[in-house]
Design a protein around this motif. Structure first.
Motif, PDB file in Angstrom:
ATOM      1  N   UNK A 177       0.829  -1.206   0.000  1.00  0.00           N
ATOM      2  CA  UNK A 177       0.000   0.000   0.000  1.00  0.00           C
ATOM      3  C   UNK A 177       0.865   1.258   0.000  1.00  0.00           C
ATOM      4  N   UNK A 178       1.973   1.235   0.747  1.00  0.00           N
ATOM      5  CA  UNK A 178       2.875   2.387   0.746  1.00  0.00           C
ATOM      6  C   UNK A 178       3.505   2.586  -0.632  1.00  0.00           C
ATOM      7  N   UNK A 179       3.875   1.489  -1.280  1.00  0.00           N
ATOM      8  CA  UNK A 179       4.466   1.589  -2.613  1.00  0.00           C
ATOM      9  C   UNK A 179       3.460   2.144  -3.614  1.00  0.00           C
ATOM     10  N   UNK A 180       2.210   1.677  -3.535  1.00  0.00           N
ATOM     11  CA  UNK A 180       1.182   2.165  -4.460  1.00  0.00           C
ATOM     12  C   UNK A 180       0.888   3.647  -4.225  1.00  0.00           C
ATOM     13  N   UNK A 181       0.937   4.070  -2.962  1.00  0.00           N
ATOM     14  CA  UNK A 181       0.641   5.470  -2.644  1.00  0.00           C
ATOM     15  C   UNK A 181       1.673   6.420  -3.245  1.00  0.00           C
ATOM     16  N   UNK A 182       2.845   5.930  -3.560  1.00  0.00           N
ATOM     17  CA  UNK A 182       3.904   6.764  -4.137  1.00  0.00           C
ATOM     18  C   UNK A 182       3.775   6.922  -5.649  1.00  0.00           C
ATOM     19  N   UNK A 183       2.885   6.144  -6.263  1.00  0.00           N
ATOM     20  CA  UNK A 183       2.739   6.191  -7.716  1.00  0.00           C
ATOM     21  C   UNK A 183       1.764   7.303  -8.103  1.00  0.00           C
ATOM     22  N   UNK A 184       2.204   8.177  -8.976  1.00  0.00           N
ATOM     23  CA  UNK A 184       1.337   9.258  -9.454  1.00  0.00           C
ATOM     24  C   UNK A 184       0.361   8.698 -10.474  1.00  0.00           C
ATOM     25  N   UNK A 185      -0.955   8.757 -10.215  1.00  0.00           N
ATOM     26  CA  UNK A 185      -1.919   8.191 -11.172  1.00  0.00           C
ATOM     27  C   UNK A 185      -1.897   8.927 -12.514  1.00  0.00           C
ATOM     28  N   UNK A 186      -2.061   8.168 -13.580  1.00  0.00           N
ATOM     29  CA  UNK A 186      -2.199   8.722 -14.923  1.00  0.00           C
ATOM     30  C   UNK A 186      -3.660   8.631 -15.340  1.00  0.00           C
ATOM     31  N   UNK A 187      -4.119   9.577 -16.111  1.00  0.00           N
ATOM     32  CA  UNK A 187      -5.505   9.562 -16.583  1.00  0.00           C
ATOM     33  C   UNK A 187      -5.690   8.489 -17.643  1.00  0.00           C
ATOM     34  N   UNK A 188      -6.671   7.612 -17.451  1.00  0.00           N
ATOM     35  CA  UNK A 188      -7.007   6.615 -18.475  1.00  0.00           C
ATOM     36  C   UNK A 188      -7.996   7.259 -19.432  1.00  0.00           C
ATOM     37  N   UNK A 189      -7.576   7.434 -20.682  1.00  0.00           N
ATOM     38  CA  UNK A 189      -8.389   8.187 -21.629  1.00  0.00           C
ATOM     39  C   UNK A 189      -8.461   7.461 -22.970  1.00  0.00           C
ATOM     40  N   UNK A 190      -8.880   6.186 -22.919  1.00  0.00           N
ATOM     41  CA  UNK A 190      -9.005   5.389 -24.131  1.00  0.00           C
ATOM     42  C   UNK A 190     -10.468   5.015 -24.342  1.00  0.00           C
ATOM     43  N   UNK A 191     -10.829   4.826 -25.607  1.00  0.00           N
ATOM     44  CA  UNK A 191     -12.195   4.437 -25.922  1.00  0.00           C
ATOM     45  C   UNK A 191     -12.471   3.024 -25.407  1.00  0.00           C
ATOM     46  N   UNK A 192     -13.689   2.759 -24.929  1.00  0.00           N
ATOM     47  CA  UNK A 192     -14.041   1.388 -24.548  1.00  0.00           C
ATOM     48  C   UNK A 192     -13.958   0.445 -25.746  1.00  0.00           C
ATOM     49  N   UNK A 193     -13.776  -0.825 -25.466  1.00  0.00           N
ATOM     50  CA  UNK A 193     -13.698  -1.809 -26.549  1.00  0.00           C
ATOM     51  C   UNK A 193     -15.043  -1.949 -27.253  1.00  0.00           C
ATOM     52  N   UNK A 194     -16.123  -1.933 -26.495  1.00  0.00           N
ATOM     53  CA  UNK A 194     -17.437  -2.013 -27.098  1.00  0.00           C
ATOM     54  C   UNK A 194     -17.866  -3.432 -27.406  1.00  0.00           C
ATOM     55  N   UNK A 195     -19.145  -3.609 -27.642  1.00  0.00           N
ATOM     56  CA  UNK A 195     -19.707  -4.931 -27.867  1.00  0.00           C
ATOM     57  C   UNK A 195     -19.148  -5.569 -29.131  1.00  0.00           C
ATOM     58  N   UNK A 196     -18.723  -4.754 -30.106  1.00  0.00           N
ATOM     59  CA  UNK A 196     -18.209  -5.326 -31.349  1.00  0.00           C
ATOM     60  C   UNK A 196     -16.871  -6.024 -31.155  1.00  0.00           C
ATOM     61  N   UNK A 197     -16.212  -5.808 -30.026  1.00  0.00           N
ATOM     62  CA  UNK A 197     -14.942  -6.485 -29.737  1.00  0.00           C
ATOM     63  C   UNK A 197     -15.150  -7.790 -28.997  1.00  0.00           C
ATOM     64  N   UNK A 198     -16.400  -8.219 -28.856  1.00  0.00           N
ATOM     65  CA  UNK A 198     -16.681  -9.436 -28.093  1.00  0.00           C
ATOM     66  C   UNK A 198     -16.885 -10.637 -29.028  1.00  0.00           C
ATOM     67  N   UNK A 199     -15.905 -10.847 -29.909  1.00  0.00           N
ATOM     68  CA  UNK A 199     -15.876 -12.059 -30.712  1.00  0.00           C
ATOM     69  C   UNK A 199     -14.420 -12.432 -30.949  1.00  0.00           C
ATOM     70  N   UNK A 200     -14.171 -13.343 -31.896  1.00  0.00           N
ATOM     71  CA  UNK A 200     -12.830 -13.912 -32.048  1.00  0.00           C
ATOM     72  C   UNK A 200     -11.870 -13.041 -32.844  1.00  0.00           C
ATOM     73  N   UNK A 201     -12.334 -11.918 -33.394  1.00  0.00           N
ATOM     74  CA  UNK A 201     -11.466 -11.070 -34.186  1.00  0.00           C
ATOM     75  C   UNK A 201     -10.727 -10.076 -33.304  1.00  0.00           C
ATOM     76  N   UNK A 202      -9.446  -9.836 -33.563  1.00  0.00           N
ATOM     77  CA  UNK A 202      -8.760  -8.762 -32.850  1.00  0.00           C
ATOM     78  C   UNK A 202      -9.456  -7.429 -33.096  1.00  0.00           C
ATOM     79  N   UNK A 203      -9.486  -6.541 -32.136  1.00  0.00           N
ATOM     80  CA  UNK A 203     -10.130  -5.242 -32.339  1.00  0.00           C
ATOM     81  C   UNK A 203      -9.574  -4.520 -33.563  1.00  0.00           C
TER      82      UNK A 203
END
Length: 323
Positions: free
Chosen positions: A283-309
């Motif tokens: 927990x102390x180690x994690x507290x030292x990490x500066x969070x980065x903003x996650x700013x990527x598009x969701x995969x979406x329902x169309x990514x829920x099959x056998x094809x790579x996105x």
């Protein structure tokens, strides 16, 4: 790259700040993590609605499986595959790792050493009678006997055959199951990982399946412990996790904080937890990490099959069947 200082740990922990669009599984898949890894690293966080501004631990730090580090090693309780490419020339030794879906109860993957015996692009799947019977017993009376090649094939678009009968390392048409107990003995990869991995692997590559629920690691003079839920169906799973931890730590010559070891075992801490005397806590180690903003598009329902996105999603109907 593989460590050259005697360490057996690769990767780093990260922390990102969730947005309102993405699920925890979107974040995990983006960072090449399976379901159990991302959820266990973030207890109490909703899988479907993490919440705007929620800090998400990205557990991209891994203790390597026991050597020899050659070919493919699959650690079933860790739900992760490691590939150690053969060195060429003066290039440094490297490791590639992917999350995997593992076998459901009653269908254990064999342990031991084998090789890749075949590579199958656009495989078809002739469903074994045993799996048909299981599906019928669960009420799936119309479960097909045959799945043609294409994005709805449970074997995915690419499959690596091992020397163990009917055991493949392959993609999946249900990528959100990667990291879960979903298969009948095979190992499931995200479609994008299957495409990457398939291109790298040659027939004859050695494969080792292991059942190591407790891993001890060392980096920068500190000891770490990762503990995974034991997988039933193997004799080793009857050995207590504390006994396994003692064996794993015995090869390291450093003082151990056994209270932290017990905490790691009780909590099933898949994130490597510092267990050296006097080391900063996780927990102390994690507290030292500066969070980065996650700013990527969701995969979406169309990514829920056998094809790579982001790849064309047309079915293939004229490919040969995998055995």
């Amino acid at each position: 790259m593989l460590p050259t200082d005697g360490s057996n740990i690769v990767g780093q922990l990260q922390v990102v700040t969730a947005d309102a669009r993405n699920t925890l599984l979107d974040i995990g898949r983006h960072y090449e993590l399976g379901y159990e890894e991302i959820t266990l690293a973030n207890p109490g966080v909703s899988v479907w609605l993490p919440g705007e501004g929620t800090a998400i631990v990205v557990p991209g730090k891994f203790i390597l499986p026991p050597p020899p580090w050659t070919g493919i090693i699959v650690n079933i309780p860790q739900r992760r595959l490691f590939y150690f490419p053969r060195r060429t020339g003066k290039q440094p030794a490297t490791v590639v790792t992917f999350p995997i879906g593992i076998a459901r109860p009653g269908w254990p993957t064999p342990l031991g050493t084998t090789r890749i015996t075949g590579k199958h692009k656009d495989p078809a799947w002739f469903v074994p009678k045993s799996i048909q019977a299981e599906q019928h017993s669960q009420g799936e009376l119309d479960f097909p006997e045959y799945f043609p090649p294409g994005p709805n094939n449970p074997m995915g678009m690419l499959a690596l055959e091992t020397g163990f009968a009917k055991i493949f390392i392959h993609g999946t048409n249900r990528p959100w199951g990667v990291g879960m107990r979903v298969s009948h003995g095979c190992l499931h990869l995200y479609p994008e990982h299957a495409a990457d991995f398939f291109a790298q692997i040659a027939v004859g590559t050695p494969v080792r399946f292991i059942n190591q629920a407790v891993l001890a690691g060392a980096r920068d003079g500190q000891l770490y412990l990762s503990v995974f839920e034991p997988v039933d169906g193997y004799p080793e799973s009857q050995v207590s996790l504390l006994a396994q931890a003692m064996d794993a730590l015995a090869i390291h010559d450093a003082p151990v904080d056994w209270k932290r070891v017990e905490q790691a075992i009780d909590a099933k801490r898949v994130v490597p937890m510092p267990v050296s005397v006097g080391a900063p806590s996780l927990d102390e180690s994690l507290a030292r990490i500066q969070p980065a903003q996650y700013d990527f598009e969701p995969y979406g329902i169309e990514a829920n099959d056998a094809m790579p996105p982001d790849m064309p999603r047309r079915p293939v109907t004229d490919a040969p069947a995998a055995p």
